[in-house]
Design a protein around this motif. Structure first.
Motif, PDB file in Angstrom:
ATOM      1  N   SER A  76     -78.794  15.077  -4.598  1.00 19.88           N
ATOM      2  CA  SER A  76     -79.315  15.284  -5.953  1.00 19.88           C
ATOM      3  C   SER A  76     -78.269  15.930  -6.870  1.00 19.88           C
ATOM      4  O   SER A  76     -78.240  15.660  -8.070  1.00 19.88           O
ATOM      5  CB  SER A  76     -80.587  16.135  -5.918  1.00 19.88           C
ATOM      6  OG  SER A  76     -80.332  17.377  -5.306  1.00 19.88           O
ATOM      7  N   ALA A  77     -77.388  16.747  -6.319  1.00 15.11           N
ATOM      8  CA  ALA A  77     -76.397  17.456  -7.132  1.00 15.11           C
ATOM      9  C   ALA A  77     -75.273  16.540  -7.610  1.00 15.11           C
ATOM     10  O   ALA A  77     -74.817  16.655  -8.751  1.00 15.11           O
ATOM     11  CB  ALA A  77     -75.810  18.622  -6.349  1.00 15.11           C
ATOM     12  N   LEU A  78     -74.846  15.628  -6.758  1.00 13.88           N
ATOM     13  CA  LEU A  78     -73.684  14.798  -7.092  1.00 13.88           C
ATOM     14  C   LEU A  78     -73.927  13.920  -8.319  1.00 13.88           C
ATOM     15  O   LEU A  78     -73.123  13.949  -9.260  1.00 13.88           O
ATOM     16  CB  LEU A  78     -73.263  13.962  -5.886  1.00 13.88           C
ATOM     17  CG  LEU A  78     -71.912  13.276  -5.978  1.00 13.88           C
ATOM     18  CD1 LEU A  78     -70.797  14.277  -6.220  1.00 13.88           C
ATOM     19  CD2 LEU A  78     -71.642  12.500  -4.704  1.00 13.88           C
ATOM     20  N   PRO A  79     -75.030  13.156  -8.385  1.00 13.05           N
ATOM     21  CA  PRO A  79     -75.225  12.340  -9.590  1.00 13.05           C
ATOM     22  C   PRO A  79     -75.444  13.182 -10.850  1.00 13.05           C
ATOM     23  O   PRO A  79     -75.095  12.753 -11.951  1.00 13.05           O
ATOM     24  CB  PRO A  79     -76.458  11.494  -9.288  1.00 13.05           C
ATOM     25  CG  PRO A  79     -76.891  11.820  -7.916  1.00 13.05           C
ATOM     26  CD  PRO A  79     -76.034  12.922  -7.388  1.00 13.05           C
ATOM     27  N   ALA A  80     -75.985  14.376 -10.697  1.00  8.28           N
ATOM     28  CA  ALA A  80     -76.174  15.248 -11.858  1.00  8.28           C
ATOM     29  C   ALA A  80     -74.830  15.747 -12.391  1.00  8.28           C
ATOM     30  O   ALA A  80     -74.639  15.879 -13.604  1.00  8.28           O
ATOM     31  CB  ALA A  80     -77.065  16.430 -11.483  1.00  8.28           C
ATOM     32  N   GLU A  81     -73.888  16.008 -11.497  1.00  6.45           N
ATOM     33  CA  GLU A  81     -72.567  16.501 -11.894  1.00  6.45           C
ATOM     34  C   GLU A  81     -71.669  15.377 -12.412  1.00  6.45           C
ATOM     35  O   GLU A  81     -70.892  15.580 -13.336  1.00  6.45           O
ATOM     36  CB  GLU A  81     -71.876  17.188 -10.704  1.00  6.45           C
ATOM     37  CG  GLU A  81     -72.488  18.519 -10.330  1.00  6.45           C
ATOM     38  CD  GLU A  81     -72.274  19.569 -11.397  1.00  6.45           C
ATOM     39  OE1 GLU A  81     -71.136  19.789 -11.826  1.00  6.45           O
ATOM     40  OE2 GLU A  81     -73.281  20.176 -11.816  1.00  6.45           O
ATOM     41  N   LEU A  82     -71.747  14.221 -11.782  1.00 10.11           N
ATOM     42  CA  LEU A  82     -70.871  13.100 -12.138  1.00 10.11           C
ATOM     43  C   LEU A  82     -71.695  11.989 -12.763  1.00 10.11           C
ATOM     44  O   LEU A  82     -72.312  11.199 -12.070  1.00 10.11           O
ATOM     45  CB  LEU A  82     -70.156  12.559 -10.896  1.00 10.11           C
ATOM     46  CG  LEU A  82     -69.271  13.537 -10.151  1.00 10.11           C
ATOM     47  CD1 LEU A  82     -68.709  12.892  -8.908  1.00 10.11           C
ATOM     48  CD2 LEU A  82     -68.150  14.044 -11.042  1.00 10.11           C
ATOM     49  N   GLN A  83     -71.674  11.921 -14.047  1.00 11.47           N
ATOM     50  CA  GLN A  83     -72.448  10.893 -14.736  1.00 11.47           C
ATOM     51  C   GLN A  83     -71.547   9.767 -15.222  1.00 11.47           C
ATOM     52  O   GLN A  83     -71.839   9.097 -16.196  1.00 11.47           O
ATOM     53  CB  GLN A  83     -73.220  11.523 -15.887  1.00 11.47           C
ATOM     54  CG  GLN A  83     -74.204  12.549 -15.378  1.00 11.47           C
ATOM     55  CD  GLN A  83     -74.831  13.350 -16.499  1.00 11.47           C
ATOM     56  OE1 GLN A  83     -74.451  13.236 -17.647  1.00 11.47           O
ATOM     57  NE2 GLN A  83     -75.804  14.163 -16.139  1.00 11.47           N
ATOM     58  N   SER A  84     -70.447   9.547 -14.508  1.00 11.63           N
ATOM     59  CA  SER A  84     -69.520   8.492 -14.910  1.00 11.63           C
ATOM     60  C   SER A  84     -69.901   7.164 -14.257  1.00 11.63           C
ATOM     61  O   SER A  84     -70.584   7.127 -13.242  1.00 11.63           O
ATOM     62  CB  SER A  84     -68.090   8.872 -14.522  1.00 11.63           C
ATOM     63  OG  SER A  84     -67.988   8.975 -13.132  1.00 11.63           O
ATOM     64  N   ARG A  85     -69.454   6.107 -14.878  1.00  6.93           N
ATOM     65  CA  ARG A  85     -69.654   4.769 -14.333  1.00  6.93           C
ATOM     66  C   ARG A  85     -68.347   4.309 -13.706  1.00  6.93           C
ATOM     67  O   ARG A  85     -67.278   4.658 -14.177  1.00  6.93           O
ATOM     68  CB  ARG A  85     -70.052   3.806 -15.452  1.00  6.93           C
ATOM     69  CG  ARG A  85     -71.386   4.133 -16.086  1.00  6.93           C
ATOM     70  CD  ARG A  85     -71.667   3.236 -17.286  1.00  6.93           C
ATOM     71  NE  ARG A  85     -70.569   3.129 -18.249  1.00  6.93           N
ATOM     72  CZ  ARG A  85     -70.310   4.018 -19.200  1.00  6.93           C
ATOM     73  NH1 ARG A  85     -71.042   5.097 -19.313  1.00  6.93           N
ATOM     74  NH2 ARG A  85     -69.317   3.835 -20.036  1.00  6.93           N
TER      75      ARG A  85
END
Length: 140
Positions: A76-85
């Motif tokens: 859950s933390a990783l996508p919240a921190e990294l919102q890059s494509r």
């Protein structure tokens, strides 16, 4: 008997040949390592957008531990921190067991472990050229 001058020319040609063979062998290894590091960075970038467990598995142990200590479970933390494509690769540089892969939307730092390349920092950007990177996800 071979004249001294001819002997010096032959020795010089031999040294040049051996040097070129050794350097081409090194560059082949570097190219393979750059390709492996680049593939790991691209896989990580794509996985952050969808298969988060896979992305978490590509983090170096210290990086994952620091993320989870600060933000909670990796998934859950990783996508919240990294919102890059994910985006195209702009450059890849390998320095021994460390690499930097610059994507269009992110700069990712990696280290080579026994089981392959793992991400040590991601979501990295510079405020100015020549200044250190500021990374959203990183290990100590």
């Amino acid at each position: 008997m071979i004249p001294d001058r001819l002997r010096a020319v032959v020795a010089l040609i031999a040294v040049g040949f051996v040097t070129s063979v050794l350097l081409s062998g090194c560059s082949g290894q570097g190219n393979a390592e750059a390709g492996n590091a680049q593939a790991a960075a691209v896989s990580f970038s794509r996985a952050v957008a969808g298969a988060t467990d896979e992305a978490c598995g590509l983090l170096a142990p210290q990086t994952r531990m620091e993320l989870e200590d600060r933000e909670g479970p990796c998934a859950s933390a990783l996508p919240a921190e990294l919102q890059s494509r994910p985006g195209p690769v702009r450059s890849t540089e390998v320095y021994g067991k460390d690499a930097i892969v610059r994507l269009e939307s992110d700069t990712i730092f990696l280290a080579r472990f026994r089981d392959g390349w793992q991400v040590t920092a991601a979501g990295c950007a510079r405020a100015q050229v020549g200044r250190p990177y500021d990374c959203k996800v990183k290990g100590g």
